[in-house]
Design a protein around this motif. Structure first.
Motif, PDB file in Angstrom:
ATOM      1  N   ARG A  33      -1.912   2.013 -97.147  1.00 33.39           N
ATOM      2  CA  ARG A  33      -1.933   3.159 -96.232  1.00 33.39           C
ATOM      3  C   ARG A  33      -1.113   2.878 -94.980  1.00 33.39           C
ATOM      4  O   ARG A  33      -0.802   1.736 -94.660  1.00 33.39           O
ATOM      5  N   GLU A  34      -0.802   3.941 -94.272  1.00 30.38           N
ATOM      6  CA  GLU A  34      -0.013   3.864 -93.037  1.00 30.38           C
ATOM      7  C   GLU A  34      -0.661   2.912 -92.040  1.00 30.38           C
ATOM      8  O   GLU A  34      -1.884   2.918 -91.858  1.00 30.38           O
ATOM      9  N   CYS A  35       0.154   2.116 -91.394  1.00 31.90           N
ATOM     10  CA  CYS A  35      -0.314   1.145 -90.410  1.00 31.90           C
ATOM     11  C   CYS A  35      -1.131   1.832 -89.313  1.00 31.90           C
ATOM     12  O   CYS A  35      -2.175   1.328 -88.903  1.00 31.90           O
ATOM     13  N   LYS A  36      -0.666   2.963 -88.855  1.00 34.30           N
ATOM     14  CA  LYS A  36      -1.351   3.704 -87.788  1.00 34.30           C
ATOM     15  C   LYS A  36      -2.784   4.035 -88.193  1.00 34.30           C
ATOM     16  O   LYS A  36      -3.722   3.843 -87.415  1.00 34.30           O
ATOM     17  N   ASP A  37      -2.962   4.525 -89.419  1.00 30.72           N
ATOM     18  CA  ASP A  37      -4.291   4.893 -89.896  1.00 30.72           C
ATOM     19  C   ASP A  37      -5.207   3.676 -90.010  1.00 30.72           C
ATOM     20  O   ASP A  37      -6.388   3.730 -89.661  1.00 30.72           O
ATOM     21  N   VAL A  39      -4.951   0.837 -88.294  1.00 30.01           N
ATOM     22  CA  VAL A  39      -5.276   0.340 -86.960  1.00 30.01           C
ATOM     23  C   VAL A  39      -6.355   1.194 -86.308  1.00 30.01           C
ATOM     24  O   VAL A  39      -7.278   0.665 -85.667  1.00 30.01           O
ATOM     25  N   ILE A  40      -6.286   2.496 -86.483  1.00 31.02           N
ATOM     26  CA  ILE A  40      -7.309   3.385 -85.922  1.00 31.02           C
ATOM     27  C   ILE A  40      -8.680   3.054 -86.508  1.00 31.02           C
ATOM     28  O   ILE A  40      -9.677   2.965 -85.776  1.00 31.02           O
ATOM     29  N   GLN A  41      -8.747   2.854 -87.798  1.00 25.73           N
ATOM     30  CA  GLN A  41     -10.020   2.526 -88.438  1.00 25.73           C
ATOM     31  C   GLN A  41     -10.488   1.125 -88.055  1.00 25.73           C
ATOM     32  O   GLN A  41     -11.688   0.886 -87.879  1.00 25.73           O
TER      33      GLN A  41
END
Length: 88
Positions: A33-37, A39-41
């Motif tokens: 999955r996308e790095c941004k997603d 990191v948010i989790q």
């Protein structure tokens, strides 16, 4: 440690939530999955663990300071400070 069963239940709830979130983060990484997603989790997991730790410290502080928890010896000011800073 935590004599109040309500506090025990709250800490366990926070830890289980963090465990579920971490399982989700692991799955996200495995799925690419996308790095941004991710990191948010991961930040959500970290926050849940922090809150559980702070709850433990808040609930146990009185007992630790009075020496009514664990081995019966009150914690020193330095030991209490170290405990708080361990969560920082």
């Amino acid at each position: 440690m935590l004599a109040d069963q309500r506090n025990v239940a709250e800490v366990l709830h926070r830890l289980r939530r963090a465990q579920g979130q971490l399982t989700g983060v692991i799955a996200m990484v495995e799925q690419g999955r996308e790095c941004k997603d991710v990191v948010i989790q991961l930040a959500a997991v970290s926050k849940a663990l922090d809150r559980a730790g702070f709850k433990l410290v808040a609930c146990g502080l009185r007992e630790c300071a009075a020496g009514t928890a664990g081995d019966g010896n009150p914690l020193t000011e330095a030991e209490l400070e170290k405990l708080f800073l361990a969560l920082a």
